[in-house]
Design a protein around this motif. Structure first.
Motif, PDB file in Angstrom:
ATOM      1  N   UNK A 146     -93.328  25.527  39.552  1.00 44.82           N
ATOM      2  CA  UNK A 146     -94.016  25.561  38.418  1.00 44.82           C
ATOM      3  C   UNK A 146     -94.575  26.529  37.586  1.00 44.82           C
ATOM      4  N   UNK A 147     -94.551  26.354  36.594  1.00 46.05           N
ATOM      5  CA  UNK A 147     -95.820  26.998  35.555  1.00 46.05           C
ATOM      6  C   UNK A 147     -96.697  27.652  35.729  1.00 46.05           C
ATOM      7  N   UNK A 148     -97.543  26.939  36.621  1.00 46.45           N
ATOM      8  CA  UNK A 148     -99.262  26.785  37.426  1.00 46.45           C
ATOM      9  C   UNK A 148     -98.566  27.854  38.793  1.00 46.45           C
ATOM     10  N   UNK A 149     -97.494  27.588  39.145  1.00 53.12           N
ATOM     11  CA  UNK A 149     -97.250  28.416  40.338  1.00 53.12           C
ATOM     12  C   UNK A 149     -96.479  29.661  39.923  1.00 53.12           C
ATOM     13  N   UNK A 150     -96.362  30.127  38.953  1.00 54.79           N
ATOM     14  CA  UNK A 150     -95.836  31.597  38.107  1.00 54.79           C
ATOM     15  C   UNK A 150     -96.819  32.404  38.717  1.00 54.79           C
ATOM     16  N   UNK A 151     -97.916  32.710  39.365  1.00 54.49           N
ATOM     17  CA  UNK A 151     -98.864  33.915  38.829  1.00 54.49           C
ATOM     18  C   UNK A 151     -98.733  35.011  39.349  1.00 54.49           C
ATOM     19  N   UNK A 152     -97.610  35.308  39.232  1.00 54.24           N
ATOM     20  CA  UNK A 152     -96.461  36.622  39.121  1.00 54.24           C
ATOM     21  C   UNK A 152     -96.496  37.444  37.731  1.00 54.24           C
ATOM     22  N   UNK A 153     -96.504  35.962  36.640  1.00 55.30           N
ATOM     23  CA  UNK A 153     -96.914  36.606  35.049  1.00 55.30           C
ATOM     24  C   UNK A 153     -97.842  36.864  35.201  1.00 55.30           C
ATOM     25  N   UNK A 154     -99.280  36.378  35.663  1.00 52.21           N
ATOM     26  CA  UNK A 154    -100.441  36.703  35.542  1.00 52.21           C
ATOM     27  C   UNK A 154    -100.409  38.011  35.692  1.00 52.21           C
ATOM     28  N   UNK A 155    -100.325  38.562  36.845  1.00 52.80           N
ATOM     29  CA  UNK A 155    -100.272  39.679  37.838  1.00 52.80           C
ATOM     30  C   UNK A 155     -99.615  40.647  36.758  1.00 52.80           C
ATOM     31  N   UNK A 156     -98.504  40.641  36.503  1.00 56.78           N
ATOM     32  CA  UNK A 156     -97.891  41.114  35.712  1.00 56.78           C
ATOM     33  C   UNK A 156     -98.291  41.571  34.176  1.00 56.78           C
ATOM     34  N   UNK A 157     -98.720  40.128  33.538  1.00 55.98           N
ATOM     35  CA  UNK A 157     -99.735  40.445  32.085  1.00 55.98           C
ATOM     36  C   UNK A 157    -101.193  41.480  32.188  1.00 55.98           C
ATOM     37  N   UNK A 158    -101.586  40.957  33.940  1.00 58.66           N
ATOM     38  CA  UNK A 158    -102.486  41.958  33.912  1.00 58.66           C
ATOM     39  C   UNK A 158    -102.629  43.256  33.641  1.00 58.66           C
ATOM     40  N   UNK A 159    -101.509  44.361  34.163  1.00 63.62           N
ATOM     41  CA  UNK A 159    -100.668  45.357  34.262  1.00 63.62           C
ATOM     42  C   UNK A 159     -99.993  46.334  33.118  1.00 63.62           C
ATOM     43  N   UNK A 160     -99.826  44.861  31.856  1.00 70.41           N
ATOM     44  CA  UNK A 160     -99.402  45.355  31.244  1.00 70.41           C
ATOM     45  C   UNK A 160     -98.240  45.629  31.081  1.00 70.41           C
ATOM     46  N   UNK A 161     -97.436  44.260  31.366  1.00 73.31           N
ATOM     47  CA  UNK A 161     -95.841  44.037  30.462  1.00 73.31           C
ATOM     48  C   UNK A 161     -95.925  43.441  30.098  1.00 73.31           C
ATOM     49  N   UNK A 162     -95.082  42.881  28.910  1.00 75.62           N
ATOM     50  CA  UNK A 162     -95.473  42.411  27.889  1.00 75.62           C
ATOM     51  C   UNK A 162     -94.282  41.070  28.228  1.00 75.62           C
ATOM     52  N   UNK A 163     -95.104  39.503  27.648  1.00 69.57           N
ATOM     53  CA  UNK A 163     -94.049  38.654  27.695  1.00 69.57           C
ATOM     54  C   UNK A 163     -93.717  37.635  26.615  1.00 69.57           C
ATOM     55  N   UNK A 164     -93.042  37.514  26.453  1.00 69.37           N
ATOM     56  CA  UNK A 164     -92.177  36.990  24.902  1.00 69.37           C
ATOM     57  C   UNK A 164     -91.404  35.414  25.418  1.00 69.37           C
ATOM     58  N   UNK A 165     -92.387  33.932  25.690  1.00 72.93           N
ATOM     59  CA  UNK A 165     -91.793  32.669  26.404  1.00 72.93           C
ATOM     60  C   UNK A 165     -91.538  32.001  25.218  1.00 72.93           C
ATOM     61  N   UNK A 166     -90.600  31.391  25.148  1.00 74.73           N
ATOM     62  CA  UNK A 166     -90.403  29.509  24.398  1.00 74.73           C
ATOM     63  C   UNK A 166     -90.901  28.517  25.143  1.00 74.73           C
ATOM     64  N   UNK A 167     -91.121  27.891  25.205  1.00 77.02           N
ATOM     65  CA  UNK A 167     -91.508  27.269  25.602  1.00 77.02           C
ATOM     66  C   UNK A 167     -90.483  25.371  24.733  1.00 77.02           C
ATOM     67  N   UNK A 168     -89.944  24.479  25.930  1.00 76.66           N
ATOM     68  CA  UNK A 168     -89.347  23.091  25.124  1.00 76.66           C
ATOM     69  C   UNK A 168     -90.444  22.156  24.756  1.00 76.66           C
ATOM     70  N   UNK A 169     -90.320  22.061  23.356  1.00 76.87           N
ATOM     71  CA  UNK A 169     -91.448  21.244  24.053  1.00 76.87           C
ATOM     72  C   UNK A 169     -92.195  19.784  25.041  1.00 76.87           C
ATOM     73  N   UNK A 170     -91.285  19.278  25.381  1.00 76.73           N
ATOM     74  CA  UNK A 170     -91.576  18.458  26.264  1.00 76.73           C
ATOM     75  C   UNK A 170     -92.453  19.169  27.813  1.00 76.73           C
ATOM     76  N   UNK A 171     -92.361  20.189  27.653  1.00 73.81           N
ATOM     77  CA  UNK A 171     -92.810  21.830  28.875  1.00 73.81           C
ATOM     78  C   UNK A 171     -94.169  21.052  28.730  1.00 73.81           C
ATOM     79  N   UNK A 172     -94.383  21.448  27.284  1.00 74.98           N
ATOM     80  CA  UNK A 172     -96.247  21.138  26.715  1.00 74.98           C
ATOM     81  C   UNK A 172     -96.732  20.269  26.932  1.00 74.98           C
ATOM     82  N   UNK A 173     -96.324  19.145  27.846  1.00 76.73           N
ATOM     83  CA  UNK A 173     -96.521  17.964  28.306  1.00 76.73           C
ATOM     84  C   UNK A 173     -97.110  17.079  29.014  1.00 76.73           C
ATOM     85  N   UNK A 174     -96.538  18.191  30.119  1.00 78.50           N
ATOM     86  CA  UNK A 174     -96.556  17.922  31.678  1.00 78.50           C
ATOM     87  C   UNK A 174     -98.205  18.369  31.755  1.00 78.50           C
ATOM     88  N   UNK A 175     -98.589  18.024  32.865  1.00 84.42           N
ATOM     89  CA  UNK A 175     -99.794  18.023  33.090  1.00 84.42           C
ATOM     90  C   UNK A 175     -99.883  19.144  33.819  1.00 84.42           C
TER      91      UNK A 175
END
Length: 320
Positions: A146-175
């Motif tokens: 899940x997106x919540x389990x993807x802690x690697x992205x947060x770590x990469x963001x903190x060290x300065x790696x850029x992220x561009x992410x496109x989300x599907x509408x239904x995903x934004x409705x998930x708890x």
């Protein structure tokens, strides 16, 4: 903790003791550390050689620590330079390996992954190894995590790696998704949304991509994904991402020139992305009445009678 500066366990313990005391003799050092006198003398000699300790002038056999910001900074800088050189050599060798591998066997361009565990590990390595930018298409219904389990992205963001992410509408409705998304945006992620996405994929530094080949698994169908190295296929996937990025709706907490605060801007982003009021209220842990009150404020500020007019005004005035 100081192994990165080239200190062994005995050296680190001795240096820490020197830092805490004004000066010490080798016998006293041995007693404090609980080691033999010969070990203490050898350890002190090593610290002297590494520039971490010095003899006290006029006090034969007594030693004191060199200031950590002087002694350790230079050693860490040298170690970092060595790591950078090793990384550069690794990248050169990887390039040579891939070039020869492609000539030997075209199949080297695509590696098939056939288990969730292997896919999860590859996604972790891909993000941990990213240096510049990661782009991703995130569909509803996770495959490996899940997106919540993807802690690697947060770590990469903190060290300065850029992220561009496109989300599907239904995903934004998930708890929990909207809170997780806001955390990523706060750390620097650029997020956009579309009602539907054709595939899910992730590409790091434009050099390595992962693409699930079966988008939905029901427990009977084996998960199959492709690890894609530089090739025409990877170029096509990058072009697909860029074309979708141009069409997608920004999801923001801040926007240069926007008159809205973070809460109203995030709400407006989610509305334009098509997230229902109830889902917004549930995930952000506010009442539906609060959501509707904030929407009414936005419509009044925009002079809009309908939500469609609000979206049009926001686009015209560059609120997002």
């Amino acid at each position: 903790m100081l192994s990165a500066a080239g200190l062994g366990a005995e050296e680190e313990a001795a240096y820490r003791l020197l830092v805490r005391t004004t000066e010490v003799e080798s016998d006293a050092l041995a007693e404090e550390l609980g080691v033999a006198a010969e070990v203490a003398r050898r350890t002190l000699g090593s610290l002297l050689a590494k520039g971490l300790a010095r003899a006290v002038p006029g006090e034969s056999g007594r030693f004191t620590a060199v200031a950590p910001d002087v002694a350790l900074a230079a050693r860490l800088h040298r170690r970092q330079a060595e790591v950078d050189r090793a990384r550069h050599a690794m990248e050169q060798l990887t390039g040579e390996y891939l070039a020869h591998a492609r000539r030997r066997e075209a199949a080297q361009l695509i590696e098939v992954i056939t288990s969730r565990t292997a896919l999860r590990e590859q996604l972790r390595l891909l993000q941990d190894g990213a240096r510049h930018e990661v782009v991703s298409l995130c569909r509803a219904g996770h495959v490996a995590m899940t997106s919540q389990e993807n802690t690697e992205e947060l770590a990469a963001l903190r060290r300065g790696v850029g992220f561009r992410v496109i989300y599907e509408g239904a995903l934004l409705e998930e708890p929990g998704m909207l809170v997780n998304l806001a955390e990523g945006i706060t750390l620097g992620e650029q997020a956009r949304a579309l009602p539907a996405l054709p595939v899910r994929m992730i590409i790091a530094d434009g050099e390595l991509g992962v693409l699930p080949l079966i988008q939905h698994t029901d427990g009977l169908t084996q998960l199959t994904a492709a690890l894609i190295r530089p090739s025409s296929l990877l170029d096509a996937l990058k072009a697909l991402f860029e074309s979708l990025w141009e069409r997608a709706t920004p999801v923001s907490l801040t926007s240069p020139g926007s008159p809205l605060d973070a809460d109203h801007l995030y709400l407006l982003s989610l509305l334009v992305a098509g997230v229902p009021d109830k889902s917004i209220a549930t995930q952000l842990k506010i009442s539906q009445r609060t959501v509707q009150r904030r929407i009414a404020y936005l419509m009044e500020r925009a002079g809009a009678q309908t939500r469609m007019q609000l979206a049009w005004h926001a686009a015209r005035e560059n609120w997002l």
